[in-house]
Design a protein around this motif. Structure first.
Motif, short mmCIF file in Angstrom:
data_model
loop_
_atom_site.label_atom_id
_atom_site.label_comp_id
_atom_site.label_asym_id
_atom_site.label_seq_id
_atom_site.Cartn_x
_atom_site.Cartn_y
_atom_site.Cartn_z
N HIS A 161 0.82 -1.21 0.00
CA HIS A 161 0.00 0.00 0.00
C HIS A 161 0.85 1.26 0.00
N GLU A 162 1.87 1.30 0.84
CA GLU A 162 2.69 2.50 0.97
C GLU A 162 3.44 2.83 -0.32
N MET A 167 3.85 6.26 -5.32
CA MET A 167 3.92 6.40 -6.77
C MET A 167 2.67 7.09 -7.32
N ARG A 168 1.52 6.71 -6.80
CA ARG A 168 0.27 7.31 -7.27
C ARG A 168 0.24 8.80 -6.98
N GLY A 169 0.71 9.18 -5.78
CA GLY A 169 0.74 10.59 -5.43
C GLY A 169 1.64 11.40 -6.36
N ALA A 170 2.75 10.78 -6.79
CA ALA A 170 3.67 11.46 -7.70
C ALA A 170 3.08 11.61 -9.10
N LEU A 171 2.26 10.64 -9.52
CA LEU A 171 1.70 10.66 -10.88
C LEU A 171 0.39 11.42 -10.99
N LEU A 172 -0.35 11.55 -9.90
CA LEU A 172 -1.68 12.14 -9.96
C LEU A 172 -1.74 13.53 -10.60
N ALA A 316 9.56 19.61 -10.60
CA ALA A 316 10.69 19.11 -11.39
C ALA A 316 11.70 18.35 -10.52
N GLN A 317 11.78 18.71 -9.24
CA GLN A 317 12.76 18.09 -8.35
C GLN A 317 12.38 16.67 -7.96
N ALA A 318 11.12 16.31 -8.18
CA ALA A 318 10.65 15.00 -7.73
C ALA A 318 10.95 13.90 -8.73
N TRP A 319 11.45 14.27 -9.91
CA TRP A 319 11.60 13.28 -10.97
C TRP A 319 13.00 13.26 -11.56
N THR A 320 13.46 12.05 -11.84
CA THR A 320 14.66 11.86 -12.65
C THR A 320 14.23 11.10 -13.91
N SER A 321 15.08 11.08 -14.92
CA SER A 321 14.70 10.38 -16.15
C SER A 321 14.50 8.89 -15.89
N LYS A 322 15.30 8.32 -14.99
CA LYS A 322 15.17 6.89 -14.68
C LYS A 322 13.83 6.59 -14.03
N GLU A 323 13.42 7.43 -13.08
CA GLU A 323 12.15 7.22 -12.41
C GLU A 323 10.99 7.36 -13.38
#
Length: 529
Positions: A161-162, A167-172, A316-323
């Motif tokens: 769940h966690e 991941m869902r919070g980052a994509l929403l 922008a700080q929450a993402w890298t190309s790999k992620e």
């Protein structure tokens, strides 16, 4: 109009029988070893497998299981395989629906799967407890995730769940109503390209040609996904033989767990194919990230309407190309499901030509100037019959039928029944979407008009996109994409099934599992639009 249920084809019956005898086939090497080498110990070891299975399914499952109070199908489990065809073969929904009808009063069902037991959640209350109320108490079971490596690092494969919530919070932010609406012009543009390709490849006036839609729709979905994800034209639709698309199809040719597994296990042979796609997505993301860093105003940052740009503009700080690449592999699964949704709708409209005619009339009457006069979200949403037809098809033939099984971390109660920890729990949309308790006696009939009722729209048994914290993040995205393509196709063409085509619910269900539906539609251009 209710369809006549056809008996299972001979090949399907042979396959089912073979599955029932599979444990004996597994024993064959032990028997041969005994006959040749007289290795009695090895023979005893081999015999222990069916002996244990027979004891478990015939005795323990019925009389000694701590969960024996939970209803089970009236169909007795096979001594060797249990309810093998319903569980081990990816929860065969058609057979599971039969079992649920044997126990119409049951909210959950307990089935034997050879050497263990599983739970199928059936009632809205039980499903809500599994997917919503107790979601944090379950762990996702995905035995392939270990093998498919970096393909399994996205939201679709999040185990607990966690991890999923993070991941869902980052994509929403990329899937808000406003941002999905911003993607609609791209959906309409791709739908127009699809109609042009269909006209070029399949229609020769005044005669009609047969069109195998599976590959065309899949290539169109690929283009739509890449345009929506990174704002780049993949051009799979017009240029299927390009190096990039050929590489893509080698990696995702079947787009299922086995395909991905083999590519990862034998990565020393195929790793370049996946690396090529990863590099393509990564470079596009880094370019957007670079432009964002140099942009001086918010207006300059809002120039692109794609998921990568939405995420970068939000944080922008929450993402890298790999992620981002890791999440792309999960989001690209929508490509298969969305193309299947369109294909299944064309099948139903071909089987109900009067409904197809009504839909074409609605589209042309609402937009007499042609497809290119459709420009906004409101335009698409104004087509109420289209909405009802698509929802009804997604109910009866969901592109994704089985939710990945999950197991409780500890003993818990579902609708009053105690479920032991580590017991696999399933929700099958094929079964819940056809439940007569939730949908009435006409649950298996194709009736788009049922969606004119506001109560139907609130029916919690509609599980095509699932519910709760792990519900499909791209539901609105999928609905708009499929609607745009159906408008372009039905508005311009008439679709029919060949006289000898045998496309029943078994074919559509199997297509949901394998994505291998191959139907040569008879396509005719309809003039005047």
């Amino acid at each position: 109009m209710q369809e006549i249920q056809k008996p299972e084809p001979l090949a399907q019956r042979i396959r089912s029988a073979a599955l029932d005898w599979l444990p004996l086939l597994i024993l064959l090497p032990y028997i041969i070893n005994f006959l040749i080498f007289r290795d009695f110990d090895m023979m005893i070891c081999g015999l222990s497998v069916p002996i244990y299975a027979a004891f478990y399914n015939s005795v323990y499952f019925r009389y000694f299981s701590k969960m024996k109070a939970i209803p089970s199908p009236k169909t007795s489990p096979s001594p060797l395989t249990g309810h093998f065809n319903a569980v081990f073969t990816i929860m065969h929904g058609i057979r599971t629906l039969k079992y649920s009808k044997e126990r119409p009063e049951a909210s959950i069902l307990r089935v034997a799967n050879g050497d263990g037991q599983s739970i199928i959640a059936l009632s809205p209350k039980a499903i809500t407890e599994v997917l919503v109320a107790h979601d944090d108490l379950f762990v996702k079971i995905n035995p392939l995730s270990f093998f498919i490596g970096r393909l399994a690092r996205g939201i679709l494969y999040a185990k607990d769940h966690e991890q999923h919530a993070q991941m869902r919070g980052a994509l929403l932010p990329a899937f808000t109503t406003e941002n999905v609406h911003a993607l609609v012009p791209g959906f309409l543009s791709e739908a127009g390209r699809l109609a042009s390709v269909v006209r070029h490849e399949a229609v020769t006036e005044p005669s009609a040609k047969k069109l195998n839609t599976s590959r065309i729709l899949m290539r169109s979905a690929t283009d739509t996904m890449f345009l929506s994800l990174i704002g780049k034209h993949f051009n799979a639709l017009e240029n299927a033989s390009s190096f990039l698309n050929s590489t893509w199809e080698r990696v995702y040719s079947q787009d299922n767990g086995l395909s991905a597994t083999f590519y990862e296990i034998f990565s020393f042979i195929k790793w370049k194919n996946l690396d090529t796609i990863d590099q393509y997505v990564s470079e596009a993301f880094l370019q957007k990230l670079s432009r964002n860093d140099f942009a001086e105003s918010a207006a300059e940052k809002q120039t692109s309407s794609d998921i990568a740009s939405f995420l970068i503009n939000h944080d922008a700080q929450a993402w890298t190309s790999k992620e981002f690449v890791n999440q792309v592999h999960s989001l690209l699964k929508m490509r298969k499901h969305n193309s299947q949704g369109v294909a299944h709708t064309l099948v139903f409209l071909s089987k109900y030509p009067e409904t197809q005619t009504r839909l074409r009339h609605e589209i042309r009457e609402s937009f007499p100037d042609g497809f290119h006069s459709i420009n906004t979200v409101r335009d698409i949403e104004s087509l109420s019959l289209l909405d009802g037809i698509l929802r009804e098809v997604l109910r009866l033939a969901p592109p994704r039928t089985l939710i990945t099984p999950r197991a409780p971390k500890e003993d818990l109660y579902i609708d009053g029944y105690c479920i032991q920890k580590k017991t696999p729990v399933y929700v099958d949309s094929y079964v819940t979407n056809r439940s007569e308790l939730s949908w009435g006696p006409d649950a298996s009939e194709f009736k788009p008009e049922r969606w004119e009722n506001s109560e139907t729209r609130q029916n919690k048994s509609m599980m095509t996109f699932y519910k709760g914290p792990r519900g499909c993040i791209g539901e609105k995205f999928a609905m708009f994409e499929m609607k745009a393509k159906l408008i372009a196709l039905i508005g311009n063409f008439e679709f029919k099934l060949p006289d000898k085509a045998n496309v029943d619910e078994n074919a559509l269900y199997n297509n949901s599992l394998s994505g291998s539906l191959s139907i040569p539609f008879v396509v005719t251009a309809v003039k005047g639009w």
